[in-house]
Design a protein around this motif. Sequence first.
Motif, PDB file in Angstrom:
ATOM      1  N   LEU A 216      -6.497  -8.587  -8.233  1.00  0.00           N
ATOM      2  CA  LEU A 216      -6.329  -7.665  -9.213  1.00  0.00           C
ATOM      3  C   LEU A 216      -7.631  -7.169 -10.092  1.00  0.00           C
ATOM      4  CD1 LEU A 216      -2.971  -8.255 -11.088  1.00  0.00           C
ATOM      5  CD2 LEU A 216      -3.390  -6.382  -9.275  1.00  0.00           C
ATOM      6  N   ASN A 217      -8.425  -8.121 -10.244  1.00  0.00           N
ATOM      7  CA  ASN A 217      -9.773  -7.750 -11.089  1.00  0.00           C
ATOM      8  C   ASN A 217     -10.533  -7.018 -10.080  1.00  0.00           C
ATOM      9  OD1 ASN A 217     -11.591  -8.645 -12.959  1.00  0.00           O
ATOM     10  ND2 ASN A 217     -12.893  -9.385 -11.566  1.00  0.00           N
ATOM     11  N   ASP A 218     -10.791  -7.506  -8.691  1.00  0.00           N
ATOM     12  CA  ASP A 218     -11.559  -6.482  -7.672  1.00  0.00           C
ATOM     13  C   ASP A 218     -10.999  -5.092  -7.478  1.00  0.00           C
ATOM     14  OD1 ASP A 218     -12.662  -8.774  -7.006  1.00  0.00           O
ATOM     15  OD2 ASP A 218     -11.595  -9.398  -5.197  1.00  0.00           O
ATOM     16  N   ALA A 219      -9.650  -4.953  -7.623  1.00  0.00           N
ATOM     17  CA  ALA A 219      -8.880  -3.726  -7.448  1.00  0.00           C
ATOM     18  C   ALA A 219      -9.510  -2.749  -8.502  1.00  0.00           C
ATOM     19  CB  ALA A 219      -7.533  -3.796  -7.310  1.00  0.00           C
ATOM     20  N   LEU A 220      -9.386  -3.529  -9.822  1.00  0.00           N
ATOM     21  CA  LEU A 220      -9.811  -2.537 -10.959  1.00  0.00           C
ATOM     22  C   LEU A 220     -11.263  -2.196 -10.794  1.00  0.00           C
ATOM     23  CD1 LEU A 220      -8.036  -4.520 -13.712  1.00  0.00           C
ATOM     24  CD2 LEU A 220      -7.462  -2.283 -13.122  1.00  0.00           C
ATOM     25  N   VAL A 221     -12.088  -3.078 -10.273  1.00  0.00           N
ATOM     26  CA  VAL A 221     -13.523  -2.682 -10.179  1.00  0.00           C
ATOM     27  C   VAL A 221     -13.580  -1.636  -9.023  1.00  0.00           C
ATOM     28  CG1 VAL A 221     -15.879  -3.338  -9.174  1.00  0.00           C
ATOM     29  CG2 VAL A 221     -14.522  -4.967 -10.881  1.00  0.00           C
TER      30      VAL A 221
END
Length: 249
Positions: A216-221
């Motif tokens: 989810l962190n990757d997706a937000l970036v």
Amino acid sequence: QEASHRFALPTSGSGGAVKQENFVLSTSGTDQVKGVMTLQGDALCQADVNLKMPRNNQLLHFAFREDKQWKLQQIQDARNHVNQAIYLLMNRDANYQFKTGLEVLKLMDAVMLQLSRARNRLTTPATLTLPEIASSGLTKMFTPVLPPDILVNFYINLNKLCLTVYQLHVMQPSTTKNFKPAGGSVLHNPGAMFEFGSQRYEVNHVHKVECVVPWLNDALVFFTVSLQLCQQLKDKISVFSSYWNYRPY
């Protein structure tokens, strides 16, 4: 595309099923609540929660029934929005030629709207009233059945999977003259009151535990980078359009 890939999690084995990931939810400095969650794509397929009651240090344990899964609507919606953004970009012939800058700007606006909505679904959890949490299907997911003085809620906040446990006490008729029902909120504080099933309750204790979900962190970036790229393209088109419109010949 990169953001979209994060929502289509890598498959394990040749069965094609989305892999399961286990997360331990806890808070540093306190062991009142601990949870082990199993996330499979947009579904919580297992949840195991231990709650230490402050009054008597009694330990309560409850887990999802084996036949139940809890869909995380925020992840589902975010995935649908990013897939819609990709559809808008790919939904034309490979040899298609854009005729005007305005046509490109309109496309970028439509794509950016979907990307913003996808990001907002993860960054902005739903505000719920306590009666809405009490009547949620989540309360029927557990075995043993949740006691009537316990409420739970799961949600996504940015890159974190969050679990909130509310401990309640029944308000006596003599104290309800000061009854003020709480409105909607992501997180209710101790002292919040509500009415449910002809009974009035007050929140005694609130426990929130969470953990980071790396993809989810990757997706937000990637959402942020994608929005920046779209904006850069819009800015370039605008510069050339103004140049084109004010040619002296």
